[in-house]
Design an enzyme around this catalytic site. Sequence first.
Site, short mmCIF file in Angstrom:
data_model
loop_
_atom_site.label_atom_id
_atom_site.label_comp_id
_atom_site.label_asym_id
_atom_site.label_seq_id
_atom_site.Cartn_x
_atom_site.Cartn_y
_atom_site.Cartn_z
N THR A 167 -9.18 -67.05 -60.56
CA THR A 167 -8.39 -65.82 -60.74
C THR A 167 -8.61 -65.24 -62.13
O THR A 167 -8.75 -64.02 -62.28
CB THR A 167 -6.90 -66.11 -60.51
N ASP A 208 -15.38 -44.15 -77.67
CA ASP A 208 -14.54 -44.92 -78.59
C ASP A 208 -13.80 -45.98 -77.79
O ASP A 208 -12.90 -45.68 -77.00
CB ASP A 208 -13.55 -43.99 -79.30
N THR A 245 -7.84 -49.16 -78.15
CA THR A 245 -6.70 -49.41 -77.28
C THR A 245 -6.87 -48.68 -75.95
O THR A 245 -6.67 -49.24 -74.88
CB THR A 245 -5.40 -48.96 -77.97
N LYS A 287 -6.52 -47.71 -91.55
CA LYS A 287 -7.67 -48.04 -92.39
C LYS A 287 -7.95 -46.92 -93.38
O LYS A 287 -7.72 -45.75 -93.09
CB LYS A 287 -8.91 -48.28 -91.51
N GLY A 296 -4.72 -45.42 -86.52
CA GLY A 296 -4.92 -45.59 -85.10
C GLY A 296 -3.70 -46.20 -84.43
O GLY A 296 -2.64 -46.37 -85.05
N ASP A 320 -8.34 -38.28 -84.06
CA ASP A 320 -9.46 -39.21 -84.10
C ASP A 320 -10.62 -38.73 -83.24
O ASP A 320 -11.79 -38.89 -83.60
CB ASP A 320 -9.02 -40.61 -83.67
N ARG A 321 -10.30 -38.11 -82.11
CA ARG A 321 -11.35 -37.57 -81.23
C ARG A 321 -12.05 -36.38 -81.90
O ARG A 321 -13.27 -36.23 -81.80
CB ARG A 321 -10.76 -37.17 -79.89
#
Length: 237
Positions: free
Chosen positions: A169, A111, A114, A18, A13, A90-91
């Site tokens: 903030t 998913d 990131t 992994k 990724g 990955d998709r």
Amino acid sequence: MSEKLEVILVDIGNSSIKTTEVVKGEFLDTVTWKNLEEILTNYKDIPLMVSSVKEIASGTLIGHRAHVLTHQSPLPITLDYNTPETLGADRIAAAVGANELFPETHNLVIDLGTCITTDLIDSSGVFRGGIISPGLKMRMKAMFNYTDQLPDISEEWQGIDSAELGKSTKECLFSGSFWGIVHELNGVIRTLEKDFTSLNTILTGGDAHFFESKLKAHIFAGSKIVQKGLYRIWKYQ
């Protein structure tokens, strides 16, 4: 143990690498590595099924029994996508994993990593398309990077009050990032449910557990949905 391994599933990724060992169809624990070379050294003469969002250097896998997933790999689903060469492995793997777990069902795979990818696989096993948007930390980092005054809360947000309306903030930055994702995803789910009835929603990715209870849908938390897809594709070769 190594003599009994069927295949090593490798998921590269944006922020981690992994592996998951498969023994007689059973998934063992997932291990995180620093780089691909460590994996190749540790697993010699064992088949590797690789999903990577990064380009793998030419020659890296020479001498190894490795299949790198692409849109050209034989797949048990159909890709209805105008630029399949740009579709992340990955998709693809997650879509196959969803279809394997829930066949003849409309599946929405979200998913939360990131980036956030939201992909629809219909009940006929057709990948219908998806959405890519900034992930949680990316949103926080962007507001810091593109302004002069706003602070970076990307490493401390879990300690900030989680009310939807901020009173400082930092709380406002948190609300815009976190609750913005919640409302975005709930809106996507609600819109797609109009055309795809009984839509099954699957959450995966490193940030999935933060959002599972916040989404207004029947949720299946699929922590190994990519691995399940990789294994199905490996068997399909």
